[in-house]
Design a protein around this motif. Structure first.
Motif, mmCIF file in Angstrom:
data_model
loop_
_atom_site.group_PDB
_atom_site.id
_atom_site.type_symbol
_atom_site.label_atom_id
_atom_site.label_comp_id
_atom_site.label_asym_id
_atom_site.label_seq_id
_atom_site.Cartn_x
_atom_site.Cartn_y
_atom_site.Cartn_z
ATOM 1 N N LEU A 59 0.822 -1.211 0.000
ATOM 2 C CA LEU A 59 0.000 0.000 0.000
ATOM 3 C C LEU A 59 0.858 1.264 0.000
ATOM 4 O O LEU A 59 0.516 2.258 -0.651
ATOM 5 C CB LEU A 59 -0.938 -0.009 1.209
ATOM 6 N N VAL A 60 1.958 1.251 0.754
ATOM 7 C CA VAL A 60 2.858 2.411 0.765
ATOM 8 C C VAL A 60 3.458 2.628 -0.621
ATOM 9 O O VAL A 60 3.497 3.759 -1.134
ATOM 10 C CB VAL A 60 3.966 2.234 1.820
ATOM 11 N N GLU A 61 3.900 1.557 -1.242
ATOM 12 C CA GLU A 61 4.487 1.685 -2.581
ATOM 13 C C GLU A 61 3.436 2.102 -3.604
ATOM 14 O O GLU A 61 3.718 2.905 -4.498
ATOM 15 C CB GLU A 61 5.150 0.368 -2.977
ATOM 16 N N GLU A 62 2.229 1.609 -3.439
ATOM 17 C CA GLU A 62 1.126 2.008 -4.320
ATOM 18 C C GLU A 62 0.827 3.500 -4.176
ATOM 19 O O GLU A 62 0.432 4.168 -5.138
ATOM 20 C CB GLU A 62 -0.120 1.188 -3.985
ATOM 21 N N ALA A 63 1.034 4.022 -2.957
ATOM 22 C CA ALA A 63 0.820 5.450 -2.697
ATOM 23 C C ALA A 63 1.979 6.313 -3.183
ATOM 24 O O ALA A 63 1.945 7.530 -3.041
ATOM 25 C CB ALA A 63 0.588 5.678 -1.205
ATOM 26 N N GLY A 64 3.020 5.675 -3.722
ATOM 27 C CA GLY A 64 4.157 6.422 -4.257
ATOM 28 C C GLY A 64 5.332 6.536 -3.326
ATOM 29 O O GLY A 64 6.301 7.239 -3.627
ATOM 30 N N GLY A 65 5.288 5.843 -2.187
ATOM 31 C CA GLY A 65 6.366 5.958 -1.212
ATOM 32 C C GLY A 65 7.363 4.830 -1.295
ATOM 33 O O GLY A 65 7.099 3.768 -1.861
ATOM 34 N N ARG A 66 8.521 5.061 -0.721
ATOM 35 C CA ARG A 66 9.525 4.015 -0.517
ATOM 36 C C ARG A 66 9.457 3.595 0.950
ATOM 37 O O ARG A 66 9.130 4.403 1.810
ATOM 38 C CB ARG A 66 10.917 4.533 -0.863
ATOM 39 N N ILE A 67 9.786 2.326 1.218
ATOM 40 C CA ILE A 67 9.614 1.847 2.585
ATOM 41 C C ILE A 67 10.647 0.793 2.938
ATOM 42 O O ILE A 67 10.993 -0.056 2.116
ATOM 43 C CB ILE A 67 8.175 1.286 2.790
ATOM 44 N N VAL A 68 11.145 0.873 4.159
ATOM 45 C CA VAL A 68 11.898 -0.197 4.804
ATOM 46 C C VAL A 68 11.008 -0.713 5.928
ATOM 47 O O VAL A 68 10.664 0.041 6.845
ATOM 48 C CB VAL A 68 13.238 0.310 5.365
ATOM 49 N N ALA A 69 10.606 -1.968 5.831
ATOM 50 C CA ALA A 69 9.684 -2.541 6.815
ATOM 51 C C ALA A 69 10.260 -3.847 7.337
ATOM 52 O O ALA A 69 10.634 -4.728 6.553
ATOM 53 C CB ALA A 69 8.318 -2.785 6.191
#
Length: 279
Positions: A59-69
């Motif tokens: 969902l974060v990537e779909e929103a255009g963000g990068r993420i380390v989870a």
């Protein structure tokens, strides 16, 4: 759509509920996300699982963000620090910290077991401090300020029957927020807390919580409990959504709130001023 563009947010408890909502909302507004969740255990109701964490990433990537989870336990300082280190290695900084992970349990105060009491306090207060301890030195060293946004509760502001260590922990987080505001001010680090009424997440949508509000019906659903939940609030609603809280998080993280610090912000439908609590 750019209210936190170029900023990096560190969020605990991101696999579902408010934490996921905050991560997606901040990503939508331009932030990169560093986050973690326990993805294990059971505290009278089921917690998030690895599949939930993977969905947050999507969902974060779909929103255009990068993420380390990552999977990590907020009660383990070394694990919290390791997640943040990995995120900073990728994104180079941390500007926003949202110590969100929390659990709830219910009993009259004299019936709480020591294990139950410590688990809630260790997660909701010590675990929150661990996020502060991990993130604040990086903000101070960077010299570009920062924003801590703590997750409180109406139980931070008034007595709530049967909540025991949850209420104690949430009162404690208010004190922690104020200390971070005072000690961070010379570094332009702001600190605020949002205190919601009930939020429709897994924390209330489970048999343990529903049973507190509808004790005579073991098959009751959350919707069956809605009239009882509504007695907590001044406005005629039983609960708010995670997005309602995320709206406040994005505002407090943004430069729109650049001179707002040490504030207790109820997003509670008037719950903190009602005379009696439901349940």
């Amino acid at each position: 759509m750019d209210r936190v563009r170029g900023k990096v947010a560190f969020i605990s408890g991101i696999a579902r509920g408010q934490g996921r909502s905050h991560a997606v909302a901040l990503a939508r507004e331009g932030a990169d996300i560093i986050g973690f969740d326990l993805c294990d255990e059971h505290v009278g109701y089921p917690l998030a699982r690895e599949a939930d964490l993977a969905e947050t990433v999507r969902l974060v990537e779909e929103a255009g963000g990068r993420i380390v989870a990552e999977r990590a336990d907020s009660r383990d300082l070394d694990a919290v620090t390791a997640v943040l280190k990995k995120g900073i290695e990728r994104f180079g900084r941390v500007d926003i910290a949202v110590p969100n992970a929390g659990v709830v349990s219910y009993n009259p105060i004299w019936e709480w077991s020591t294990e139950q009491f410590r688990n809630v306090l260790d997660t909701n207060l010590i675990g929150v401090w661990h996020v502060v301890k991990a993130a604040m030195p990086h903000m101070v060293e960077a010299g570009s300020g920062g924003s801590f946004i703590f997750t409180g509760s109406v139980a931070s502001l008034k007595g709530c029957p049967n909540t025991g260590a949850y209420e104690i922990s949430k009162h404690g987080v208010v004190g922690l927020m104020r200390l971070v505001a005072m000690e961070g001010a010379t570094h332009n680090i702001r600190s605020n807390i949002i205190c919601p009424t009930n939020v429709r997440t897994g924390m209330i949508d489970n048999a343990q919580t529903i049973g507190l509000f509808v004790p005579d019906n073991p098959q009751a659903t959350l919707d069956d409990a809605a009239p009882a939940f509504a007695t907590m609030n001044m406005l005629p609603i039983p609960w708010v959504t995670a997005q309602d809280i995320s709206n406040g998080v994005v505002f407090l993280a943004s430069d729109e709130a650049r001179y707002i610090t040490s504030v207790v912000l109820p997003i509670d439908a008037g719950s903190s001023d009602t005379i009696s609590m439901g349940g």
